[in-house]
Design a protein around this motif. Structure first.
Motif, PDB file in Angstrom:
ATOM      1  N   SER A  55      -5.381   0.792 -43.812  1.00 56.28           N
ATOM      2  CA  SER A  55      -5.751   1.496 -45.031  1.00 56.28           C
ATOM      3  C   SER A  55      -5.457   2.989 -44.908  1.00 56.28           C
ATOM      4  O   SER A  55      -4.941   3.620 -45.841  1.00 56.28           O
ATOM      5  CB  SER A  55      -7.230   1.283 -45.342  1.00 56.28           C
ATOM      6  OG  SER A  55      -7.607   1.973 -46.512  1.00 56.28           O
ATOM      7  N   LEU A  56      -5.751   3.562 -43.736  1.00 52.85           N
ATOM      8  CA  LEU A  56      -5.464   4.974 -43.504  1.00 52.85           C
ATOM      9  C   LEU A  56      -3.960   5.231 -43.521  1.00 52.85           C
ATOM     10  O   LEU A  56      -3.487   6.217 -44.113  1.00 52.85           O
ATOM     11  CB  LEU A  56      -6.054   5.405 -42.161  1.00 52.85           C
ATOM     12  CG  LEU A  56      -5.797   6.856 -41.738  1.00 52.85           C
ATOM     13  CD1 LEU A  56      -6.352   7.832 -42.761  1.00 52.85           C
ATOM     14  CD2 LEU A  56      -6.396   7.125 -40.359  1.00 52.85           C
ATOM     15  N   LEU A  57      -3.188   4.350 -42.905  1.00 48.78           N
ATOM     16  CA  LEU A  57      -1.733   4.495 -42.914  1.00 48.78           C
ATOM     17  C   LEU A  57      -1.185   4.478 -44.336  1.00 48.78           C
ATOM     18  O   LEU A  57      -0.317   5.278 -44.694  1.00 48.78           O
ATOM     19  CB  LEU A  57      -1.088   3.358 -42.113  1.00 48.78           C
ATOM     20  CG  LEU A  57      -1.066   3.458 -40.596  1.00 48.78           C
ATOM     21  CD1 LEU A  57      -0.508   2.173 -40.005  1.00 48.78           C
ATOM     22  CD2 LEU A  57      -0.245   4.647 -40.139  1.00 48.78           C
ATOM     23  N   GLN A  58      -1.681   3.554 -45.139  1.00 47.26           N
ATOM     24  CA  GLN A  58      -1.221   3.454 -46.525  1.00 47.26           C
ATOM     25  C   GLN A  58      -1.568   4.708 -47.312  1.00 47.26           C
ATOM     26  O   GLN A  58      -0.788   5.147 -48.167  1.00 47.26           O
ATOM     27  CB  GLN A  58      -1.830   2.220 -47.178  1.00 47.26           C
ATOM     28  CG  GLN A  58      -1.298   0.909 -46.604  1.00 47.26           C
ATOM     29  CD  GLN A  58      -2.056  -0.303 -47.119  1.00 47.26           C
ATOM     30  OE1 GLN A  58      -3.250  -0.216 -47.447  1.00 47.26           O
ATOM     31  NE2 GLN A  58      -1.390  -1.444 -47.189  1.00 47.26           N
ATOM     32  N   ALA A  59      -2.720   5.289 -47.001  1.00 45.30           N
ATOM     33  CA  ALA A  59      -3.114   6.524 -47.688  1.00 45.30           C
ATOM     34  C   ALA A  59      -2.254   7.707 -47.250  1.00 45.30           C
ATOM     35  O   ALA A  59      -1.958   8.604 -48.048  1.00 45.30           O
ATOM     36  CB  ALA A  59      -4.590   6.818 -47.413  1.00 45.30           C
ATOM     37  N   LEU A  60      -1.832   7.720 -45.988  1.00 44.26           N
ATOM     38  CA  LEU A  60      -1.006   8.802 -45.467  1.00 44.26           C
ATOM     39  C   LEU A  60       0.437   8.718 -45.971  1.00 44.26           C
ATOM     40  O   LEU A  60       1.119   9.739 -46.080  1.00 44.26           O
ATOM     41  CB  LEU A  60      -1.005   8.772 -43.937  1.00 44.26           C
ATOM     42  CG  LEU A  60      -2.309   9.180 -43.242  1.00 44.26           C
ATOM     43  CD1 LEU A  60      -2.230   8.887 -41.754  1.00 44.26           C
ATOM     44  CD2 LEU A  60      -2.589  10.667 -43.467  1.00 44.26           C
ATOM     45  N   HIS A  61       0.880   7.491 -46.290  1.00 42.65           N
ATOM     46  CA  HIS A  61       2.265   7.286 -46.711  1.00 42.65           C
ATOM     47  C   HIS A  61       2.306   6.432 -47.978  1.00 42.65           C
ATOM     48  O   HIS A  61       2.840   5.319 -47.973  1.00 42.65           O
ATOM     49  CB  HIS A  61       3.063   6.616 -45.587  1.00 42.65           C
ATOM     50  CG  HIS A  61       3.029   7.375 -44.298  1.00 42.65           C
ATOM     51  ND1 HIS A  61       3.826   8.477 -44.068  1.00 42.65           N
ATOM     52  CD2 HIS A  61       2.261   7.208 -43.185  1.00 42.65           C
ATOM     53  CE1 HIS A  61       3.572   8.955 -42.858  1.00 42.65           C
ATOM     54  NE2 HIS A  61       2.631   8.205 -42.297  1.00 42.65           N
ATOM     55  N   PRO A  62       1.759   6.940 -49.069  1.00 41.20           N
ATOM     56  CA  PRO A  62       1.687   6.141 -50.294  1.00 41.20           C
ATOM     57  C   PRO A  62       3.072   5.793 -50.844  1.00 41.20           C
ATOM     58  O   PRO A  62       3.945   6.659 -50.938  1.00 41.20           O
ATOM     59  CB  PRO A  62       0.919   7.056 -51.261  1.00 41.20           C
ATOM     60  CG  PRO A  62       1.153   8.449 -50.745  1.00 41.20           C
ATOM     61  CD  PRO A  62       1.216   8.302 -49.256  1.00 41.20           C
ATOM     62  N   GLY A  63       3.246   4.546 -51.154  1.00 47.41           N
ATOM     63  CA  GLY A  63       4.487   4.107 -51.790  1.00 47.41           C
ATOM     64  C   GLY A  63       5.679   3.983 -50.873  1.00 47.41           C
ATOM     65  O   GLY A  63       6.790   3.703 -51.334  1.00 47.41           O
ATOM     66  N   LEU A  64       5.496   4.181 -49.568  1.00 50.23           N
ATOM     67  CA  LEU A  64       6.615   4.078 -48.635  1.00 50.23           C
ATOM     68  C   LEU A  64       6.763   2.640 -48.158  1.00 50.23           C
ATOM     69  O   LEU A  64       5.858   2.089 -47.529  1.00 50.23           O
ATOM     70  CB  LEU A  64       6.423   5.011 -47.440  1.00 50.23           C
ATOM     71  CG  LEU A  64       7.538   4.987 -46.385  1.00 50.23           C
ATOM     72  CD1 LEU A  64       8.879   5.390 -47.000  1.00 50.23           C
ATOM     73  CD2 LEU A  64       7.188   5.896 -45.204  1.00 50.23           C
ATOM     74  N   ARG A  65       7.897   2.051 -48.459  1.00 50.18           N
ATOM     75  CA  ARG A  65       8.236   0.713 -47.977  1.00 50.18           C
ATOM     76  C   ARG A  65       9.333   0.839 -46.925  1.00 50.18           C
ATOM     77  O   ARG A  65      10.007   1.874 -46.852  1.00 50.18           O
ATOM     78  CB  ARG A  65       8.731  -0.173 -49.128  1.00 50.18           C
ATOM     79  CG  ARG A  65       7.727  -0.362 -50.239  1.00 50.18           C
ATOM     80  CD  ARG A  65       8.233  -1.382 -51.258  1.00 50.18           C
ATOM     81  NE  ARG A  65       7.317  -1.547 -52.378  1.00 50.18           N
ATOM     82  CZ  ARG A  65       7.383  -2.537 -53.264  1.00 50.18           C
ATOM     83  NH1 ARG A  65       8.342  -3.475 -53.159  1.00 50.18           N
ATOM     84  NH2 ARG A  65       6.516  -2.619 -54.245  1.00 50.18           N
ATOM     85  N   PRO A  66       9.542  -0.207 -46.116  1.00 48.41           N
ATOM     86  CA  PRO A  66      10.628  -0.131 -45.142  1.00 48.41           C
ATOM     87  C   PRO A  66      11.971   0.163 -45.802  1.00 48.41           C
ATOM     88  O   PRO A  66      12.329  -0.452 -46.799  1.00 48.41           O
ATOM     89  CB  PRO A  66      10.618  -1.530 -44.507  1.00 48.41           C
ATOM     90  CG  PRO A  66       9.205  -1.997 -44.657  1.00 48.41           C
ATOM     91  CD  PRO A  66       8.751  -1.443 -45.972  1.00 48.41           C
ATOM     92  N   VAL A  67      12.694   1.122 -45.253  1.00 54.83           N
ATOM     93  CA  VAL A  67      14.052   1.434 -45.697  1.00 54.83           C
ATOM     94  C   VAL A  67      14.993   0.816 -44.672  1.00 54.83           C
ATOM     95  O   VAL A  67      14.896   1.109 -43.482  1.00 54.83           O
ATOM     96  CB  VAL A  67      14.280   2.947 -45.805  1.00 54.83           C
ATOM     97  CG1 VAL A  67      15.656   3.241 -46.369  1.00 54.83           C
ATOM     98  CG2 VAL A  67      13.198   3.589 -46.674  1.00 54.83           C
ATOM     99  N   LEU A  68      15.886  -0.045 -45.138  1.00 54.21           N
ATOM    100  CA  LEU A  68      16.659  -0.884 -44.237  1.00 54.21           C
ATOM    101  C   LEU A  68      18.075  -0.371 -44.014  1.00 54.21           C
ATOM    102  O   LEU A  68      18.581   0.460 -44.778  1.00 54.21           O
ATOM    103  CB  LEU A  68      16.739  -2.302 -44.794  1.00 54.21           C
ATOM    104  CG  LEU A  68      15.437  -2.945 -45.290  1.00 54.21           C
ATOM    105  CD1 LEU A  68      15.721  -4.362 -45.771  1.00 54.21           C
ATOM    106  CD2 LEU A  68      14.375  -2.941 -44.211  1.00 54.21           C
ATOM    107  N   PHE A  69      18.712  -0.893 -42.970  1.00 57.54           N
ATOM    108  CA  PHE A  69      20.153  -0.761 -42.836  1.00 57.54           C
ATOM    109  C   PHE A  69      20.789  -1.510 -43.998  1.00 57.54           C
ATOM    110  O   PHE A  69      20.188  -2.387 -44.607  1.00 57.54           O
ATOM    111  CB  PHE A  69      20.623  -1.361 -41.517  1.00 57.54           C
ATOM    112  CG  PHE A  69      20.276  -0.538 -40.307  1.00 57.54           C
ATOM    113  CD1 PHE A  69      21.162   0.420 -39.824  1.00 57.54           C
ATOM    114  CD2 PHE A  69      19.072  -0.715 -39.645  1.00 57.54           C
ATOM    115  CE1 PHE A  69      20.855   1.174 -38.707  1.00 57.54           C
ATOM    116  CE2 PHE A  69      18.740   0.032 -38.521  1.00 57.54           C
ATOM    117  CZ  PHE A  69      19.637   0.995 -38.053  1.00 57.54           C
ATOM    118  N   ALA A  70      22.044  -1.180 -44.296  1.00 57.73           N
ATOM    119  CA  ALA A  70      22.703  -1.793 -45.442  1.00 57.73           C
ATOM    120  C   ALA A  70      22.853  -3.296 -45.297  1.00 57.73           C
ATOM    121  O   ALA A  70      22.895  -4.021 -46.298  1.00 57.73           O
ATOM    122  CB  ALA A  70      24.074  -1.158 -45.660  1.00 57.73           C
TER     123      ALA A  70
END
Length: 304
Positions: free
Chosen positions: A109-124
């Motif tokens: 929950s703390l991680l999600q609050a620190l990085h709101p809306g960040l999903r994994p960004v992948l290699f192409a």
């Protein structure tokens, strides 16, 4: 003044997503090497998975629930470009239930609050992830980044992405022609060629890997030369975009988790314990692991 109309597509967002956060991550992710040329937008150049035509795209977030994709490439590939960037930003996954992982685990929950809306960004593609796994194995990150940059500059294709000239990573056919690369350790070149051959034969198809049970996909990936458990997990998670794999081979992640959960034991038993903790994150174990790594890297930079 003539205005050139570019093919566009739209991606519906299910769950929280912040494109600006994804762009910031990719700008700071050394293997990607993408410039931050327009605040809030994400510009990428890549080869189409399986077809290998060099293309580009500019992503912009018009509203919380919609991403527009400006396509730079042959018009007949518009749908394929949109589908690939959708996977690259983890937007092919319904993230509506992701906050529930935080509700089950206060650390998450703390991680999600620190990085709101960040999903994994992948290699192409899984192919690009596999090449990075081979390049970066047992050498310094800075050295691996230089090797990737040299390969891209010499064998990749230049794509005009809305005024920014970016280079895509070499397609399998181009990589297969490499006979010598300065600074590339001896065993890596034949391994890269084997990866290129596997990709050209369709053995690194993202949809196929995602459709398999995770352990079966990991075993299949480890049949590739130079690919062990750690690299196979990277390919499956950061290449194919599997959302629910706990990386058992990633010791750096384990260190970050051990600190976050105030654990002291290290070793095989510790990995089992961490995997048990991660069961509460399902079906988003890959996503939470990604946030742990991002936060761990951020704290490391702050401590320097």
């Amino acid at each position: 003044m003539t205005t050139i109309s570019r093919p566009c597509g739209e991606i519906a967002v299910h769950g929280e997503f912040d494109l600006a956060a994804a762009a910031r991550f990719l700008t700071g992710f050394a293997p990607a090497g993408q410039p931050d040329s327009e605040p809030g937008a994400l510009r990428v150049a890549f080869t189409l998975d399986g077809e290998w035509t060099p293309v580009g795209a500019v992503l912009r977030q018009r509203s919380p629930g919609e991403i527009t994709v400006e396509v730079h490439g042959p018009p007949e590939h518009t749908d394929a470009v949109v589908a690939q960037v959708r996977r690259m930003c983890s937007l092919d996954i319904d993230g509506t239930a992701f906050p529930e992982a935080g509700a089950r685990d206060p650390v998450v929950s703390l991680l999600q609050a620190l990085h709101p809306g960040l999903r994994p960004v992948l290699f192409a593609s899984p192919y690009e992830a596999a090449c990075w796994a081979v390049l970066s194995h047992r050498i310094w990150m800075t050295q691996a980044v230089r090797l990737r940059r040299r390969l891209t500059e010499r064998y990749g294709a230049e794509v005009d992405v809305g005024g920014s000239r970016l280079r895509s990573f070499p397609a399998p056919a181009a990589l297969a022609t490499v006979e010598y690369q300065p600074g590339l350790p001896g065993p890596k070149l034949p391994r890269l060629r084997a990866i290129a051959e596997a990709a050209a034969e369709g053995k690194l198809d993202a949809a196929t890997l995602r459709a398999m049970p995770a352990e079966e996909a990991l075993k299949q990936l480890q049949l590739l030369p130079g690919v062990g458990r750690f690299s196979a997990e990277l390919i499956l998670i950061r290449g194919a975009g599997h959302p629910d794999v706990f990386p058992r081979g990633e010791t750096r992640l384990h260190e970050i988790m051990r600190d976050a959960y105030h654990l002291t034991e290290a070793g095989a038993a510790e990995v089992t314990e961490l995997a048990e903790i991660a069961e509460a994150w399902a079906p988003f174990r890959s996503w939470v692991s990604f946030l742990f790594r991002v936060e761990g890297e951020a704290r490391m930079r702050e401590s320097r």
